[in-house]
Design a protein around this motif. Structure first.
Motif, PDB file in Angstrom:
ATOM      1  N   HIS A 130       0.802  -1.226   0.000  1.00  0.00           N
ATOM      2  CA  HIS A 130       0.000   0.000   0.000  1.00  0.00           C
ATOM      3  C   HIS A 130       0.833   1.274   0.000  1.00  0.00           C
ATOM      4  O   HIS A 130       0.266   2.359  -0.212  1.00  0.00           O
ATOM      5  N   VAL A 131       2.133   1.201   0.297  1.00  0.00           N
ATOM      6  CA  VAL A 131       2.922   2.420   0.497  1.00  0.00           C
ATOM      7  C   VAL A 131       4.077   2.490  -0.491  1.00  0.00           C
ATOM      8  O   VAL A 131       4.462   1.495  -1.109  1.00  0.00           O
ATOM      9  N   ASP A 132       4.619   3.689  -0.594  1.00  0.00           N
ATOM     10  CA  ASP A 132       5.752   3.950  -1.480  1.00  0.00           C
ATOM     11  C   ASP A 132       7.040   4.195  -0.711  1.00  0.00           C
ATOM     12  O   ASP A 132       8.129   4.046  -1.274  1.00  0.00           O
ATOM     13  N   TYR A 133       6.906   4.599   0.565  1.00  0.00           N
ATOM     14  CA  TYR A 133       8.061   4.990   1.369  1.00  0.00           C
ATOM     15  C   TYR A 133       7.944   4.405   2.768  1.00  0.00           C
ATOM     16  O   TYR A 133       6.844   4.193   3.278  1.00  0.00           O
ATOM     17  N   ILE A 134       9.102   4.213   3.398  1.00  0.00           N
ATOM     18  CA  ILE A 134       9.184   3.955   4.834  1.00  0.00           C
ATOM     19  C   ILE A 134      10.002   5.107   5.422  1.00  0.00           C
ATOM     20  O   ILE A 134      11.022   5.519   4.850  1.00  0.00           O
ATOM     21  N   SER A 135       9.560   5.649   6.561  1.00  0.00           N
ATOM     22  CA  SER A 135      10.220   6.836   7.112  1.00  0.00           C
ATOM     23  C   SER A 135      11.286   6.446   8.126  1.00  0.00           C
ATOM     24  O   SER A 135      11.286   5.342   8.684  1.00  0.00           O
ATOM     25  N   LEU A 136      12.186   7.386   8.403  1.00  0.00           N
ATOM     26  CA  LEU A 136      13.171   7.269   9.470  1.00  0.00           C
ATOM     27  C   LEU A 136      13.519   8.672   9.948  1.00  0.00           C
ATOM     28  O   LEU A 136      13.450   9.630   9.182  1.00  0.00           O
ATOM     29  N   HIS A 137      13.865   8.786  11.237  1.00  0.00           N
ATOM     30  CA  HIS A 137      14.161  10.072  11.868  1.00  0.00           C
ATOM     31  C   HIS A 137      15.494   9.990  12.601  1.00  0.00           C
ATOM     32  O   HIS A 137      15.808   8.968  13.222  1.00  0.00           O
ATOM     33  N   THR A 138      16.255  11.079  12.559  1.00  0.00           N
ATOM     34  CA  THR A 138      17.520  11.149  13.299  1.00  0.00           C
ATOM     35  C   THR A 138      17.791  12.579  13.743  1.00  0.00           C
ATOM     36  O   THR A 138      17.640  13.520  12.957  1.00  0.00           O
ATOM     37  N   TYR A 139      18.191  12.728  15.001  1.00  0.00           N
ATOM     38  CA  TYR A 139      18.685  14.002  15.516  1.00  0.00           C
ATOM     39  C   TYR A 139      20.087  13.769  16.073  1.00  0.00           C
ATOM     40  O   TYR A 139      20.286  12.907  16.924  1.00  0.00           O
ATOM     41  N   LEU A 140      21.042  14.540  15.581  1.00  0.00           N
ATOM     42  CA  LEU A 140      22.432  14.428  16.020  1.00  0.00           C
ATOM     43  C   LEU A 140      22.656  15.311  17.248  1.00  0.00           C
ATOM     44  O   LEU A 140      22.003  16.345  17.412  1.00  0.00           O
ATOM     45  N   PHE A 158      22.334   3.905   9.405  1.00  0.00           N
ATOM     46  CA  PHE A 158      20.888   3.804   9.615  1.00  0.00           C
ATOM     47  C   PHE A 158      20.162   3.634   8.273  1.00  0.00           C
ATOM     48  O   PHE A 158      19.290   2.770   8.117  1.00  0.00           O
ATOM     49  N   ILE A 159      20.528   4.461   7.301  1.00  0.00           N
ATOM     50  CA  ILE A 159      19.905   4.362   5.979  1.00  0.00           C
ATOM     51  C   ILE A 159      20.138   2.994   5.371  1.00  0.00           C
ATOM     52  O   ILE A 159      19.203   2.344   4.869  1.00  0.00           O
ATOM     53  N   ASP A 160      21.377   2.521   5.417  1.00  0.00           N
ATOM     54  CA  ASP A 160      21.687   1.212   4.843  1.00  0.00           C
ATOM     55  C   ASP A 160      20.890   0.102   5.522  1.00  0.00           C
ATOM     56  O   ASP A 160      20.420  -0.843   4.862  1.00  0.00           O
ATOM     57  N   GLU A 161      20.721   0.206   6.829  1.00  0.00           N
ATOM     58  CA  GLU A 161      19.983  -0.820   7.559  1.00  0.00           C
ATOM     59  C   GLU A 161      18.497  -0.809   7.202  1.00  0.00           C
ATOM     60  O   GLU A 161      17.873  -1.866   7.032  1.00  0.00           O
ATOM     61  N   VAL A 162      17.905   0.386   7.080  1.00  0.00           N
ATOM     62  CA  VAL A 162      16.485   0.459   6.719  1.00  0.00           C
ATOM     63  C   VAL A 162      16.268  -0.034   5.292  1.00  0.00           C
ATOM     64  O   VAL A 162      15.270  -0.712   5.008  1.00  0.00           O
ATOM     65  N   VAL A 163      17.180   0.281   4.397  1.00  0.00           N
ATOM     66  CA  VAL A 163      17.095  -0.259   3.037  1.00  0.00           C
ATOM     67  C   VAL A 163      17.105  -1.780   3.080  1.00  0.00           C
ATOM     68  O   VAL A 163      16.300  -2.451   2.411  1.00  0.00           O
ATOM     69  N   ALA A 164      18.011  -2.352   3.874  1.00  0.00           N
ATOM     70  CA  ALA A 164      18.099  -3.810   3.976  1.00  0.00           C
ATOM     71  C   ALA A 164      16.813  -4.406   4.540  1.00  0.00           C
ATOM     72  O   ALA A 164      16.329  -5.448   4.067  1.00  0.00           O
ATOM     73  N   LEU A 165      16.229  -3.746   5.553  1.00  0.00           N
ATOM     74  CA  LEU A 165      14.994  -4.240   6.144  1.00  0.00           C
ATOM     75  C   LEU A 165      13.850  -4.210   5.137  1.00  0.00           C
ATOM     76  O   LEU A 165      13.062  -5.161   5.037  1.00  0.00           O
ATOM     77  N   ALA A 166      13.740  -3.105   4.392  1.00  0.00           N
ATOM     78  CA  ALA A 166      12.676  -3.004   3.392  1.00  0.00           C
ATOM     79  C   ALA A 166      12.858  -4.025   2.281  1.00  0.00           C
ATOM     80  O   ALA A 166      11.896  -4.663   1.832  1.00  0.00           O
TER      81      ALA A 166
END
Length: 514
Positions: free
Chosen positions: A235-245, A265-273
């Protein structure tokens, strides 16, 4: 002096930057809306109450997309409160920020502001205290031409043509126990899938982003993405992620290394998706929406402190004052986003005005640029094009990073941090832009860049952002203490660029095609 060598080839690219990569975020939080973008009666306000001095700075900053209305705020927001005649709109207690929301600025005002700022709207729906029915009604109100109850109500309110909002967030940070109606991954996934289904039935052209983890240190990270996408993948096109340094430990070297954890973090979320896609034998590839990112650590307050202050309208909260070193870490985050342009298609700097923001205002007074304003403006101006796959050789250092965000505080090892962090973007006109961060706090960095497969190039605009005092800030009384200056030590000859970067500096070099 340290040295670094870089090899780039015009034919080897990571991906094309999506215009939505250069987005920002407006939430009903503190003075972001009231006293920020909207202040009727201000000396610069237009007939709609929009501050023209802020609009001028927004256009200089260059965001392309604005996410609205939250953030934590959206999880308790009734969108119907913010439409219709101003005199009939109810004031509500906002439990996210312990403020009173007057609702004098709402959906239609936001759409008008987006037109004035020449940005695309990105709307979030409340999947905290509400669900799919309210979400699909909002899509109908915004996007349906007419002839139905909600679309005719919009027309009655004075907006005859549909707003045609294409990009929608299915809630916000629902994995966080600080969120109103916090849900488990399974509960959120079920609600999000049903909301997405109905929203798309109303308007099949919209794009949808499901909530991923609100931080890499969340105890549910990984499991959350897997479960949510099992429900929403189709149903979706994107998965979100948030980061504050952050630099809680006042360790500048580690702080400047922290953007490398964004890469991880980005690489890990890509792998999960992609793992969810693999289990389904699906060719579909979800893109990432990094719809909250920034430096933020000094201005947090507990809920107990907020309660003591009562329920004010637009209180001055979360007004981070950014330093020179904040701008350096921020610039590293810009580079991380550029270098994942193949999968990060949407990103939103959180936020735009006053609240952890690049633009500050004085209510009734002036507006000025914070230190982080400049790396974002450079990224938006020079980051449009094909991000090239750079091969860099740089000396490194080891670091560790403390992240207190969320319920689980953690310290992460960050080994082999290159002193040079960079991104290279080839534009459609045959030119090349280089974004270069020297993370060495004491030594200059001599950079040699071999640029292959380009024609003749000429050194054009080049900037450095630095200050002898890493704690230097811009204020209303000294609004230009930290600002870019011309980068002097740059030459380009025979396909090779030579540049000397000062210690602790953010640098941008644009090479123009002859």
């Amino acid at each position: 002096m340290r040295k670094a060598r870089v090899l780039i080839d015009r034919d080897f690219a990571i991906g094309q930057t999506d215009p939505r990569l250069f987005g920002a975020f407006v939430e009903h939080l503190g003075r972001c809306v009231y006293g920020g973008i909207y202040e009727p009666g201000h000396p610069t306000a237009d007939e709609k109450g929009f501050r023209k001095d802020v609009l001028a700075l927004v256009k200089e900053l260059g965001p392309t997309l604005i996410r609205y209305p939250g953030g934590n705020f959206v999880s308790g927001y009734n969108w119907e409160d913010g439409v219709g005649p101003l005199e009939t709109r109810p004031a509500r207690l906002d439990l996210a920020w312990f403020s009173t929301e007057p609702n004098s600025f709402g959906t239609n005002e936001f759409m008008d502001w987006c037109k004035a700022a020449a940005v695309e709207p990105m709307m979030a729906v409340n999947l905290g205290t509400r669900g799919g029915d309210a979400a699909r009604s909002l899509v109908e109100y915004c996007n349906h031409p007419g002839g139905t109850a909600w679309s005719e109500l919009r027309r009655k309110h004075g907006w005859d043509k549909p707003h045609d909002v294409k990009l929608w967030c299915l809630g916000n940070e629902v994995d966080g126990p600080w969120q109103m109606e916090h849900k488990s991954a399974a509960a959120y996934g079920a609600v999000a899938a049903e909301a997405a289904k109905m929203m798309r039935w109303v308007d099949p052209t919209i794009e949808l982003a499901a909530c991923g983890s609100s931080g890499r240190n969340m105890p549910t990270f990984g499991q959350w993405e897997d479960t949510v996408l099992e429900h929403t993948f189709d149903h979706v096109d994107y998965i979100s992620l948030h980061t504050y340094l952050n630099n809680y430990r006042q360790d500048t070297a580690s702080f400047l290394a922290s953007p490398d954890l964004m890469d991880r973090f980005i690489d890990e979320v890509v792998a999960l998706a992609d793992a969810v896609a693999a289990k389904r034998r699906s060719n579909k590839r979800l893109m990432l929406s990094f719809d909250e990112w920034n430096v933020w650590y000094r201005t947090r307050r507990s809920r107990a402190d907020r309660v003591k202050e009562g329920w004010p309208v637009a209180p001055p909260i979360l007004e981070e004052i950014y330093t020179m070193e904040d701008a350096l870490a921020f610039g590293g985050a810009c580079i991380s986003l550029l270098n994942h342009a193949d999968r990060v298609r949407v990103a939103c700097l959180a936020q735009l005005v006053n609240v952890i923001a690049p633009i500050m205002t004085e209510t009734g007074g002036g507006a000025w640029r914070q230190t982080i304003f400049f790396p974002f403006a450079h990224m938006s101006r020079y980051g449009r094009g094909r991000v090239l796959r750079a091969q860099a050789e740089s000396e490194t250092y080891d670091s560790s990073y403390y992240d207190p965000r969320g319920p689980q505080e953690q310290t992460f090892a960050v080994p082999n941090v290159p002193y040079l962090k960079l991104a290279a973007v080839a534009d459609d006109g045959g030119g090349l832009s280089l974004f270069l961060l020297n993370r060495d706090l004491k030594q200059e960095l001599e950079v040699s860049v071999e640029a292959r497969s380009f024609g003749r190039l000429t050194v054009g605009e080049r900037f450095e952002l630095r200050h002898d005092d890493l704690k230097a800030t811009n204020t209303k009384d000294a609004p230009s203490k930290v600002r870019p200056a011309p980068l002097q030590s740059v030459s380009f000859d025979g396909g090779r660029l030579q540049a000397t970067l000062k210690p602790a500096s953010w640098n941008v070099i644009h090479l123009s095609a002859n």
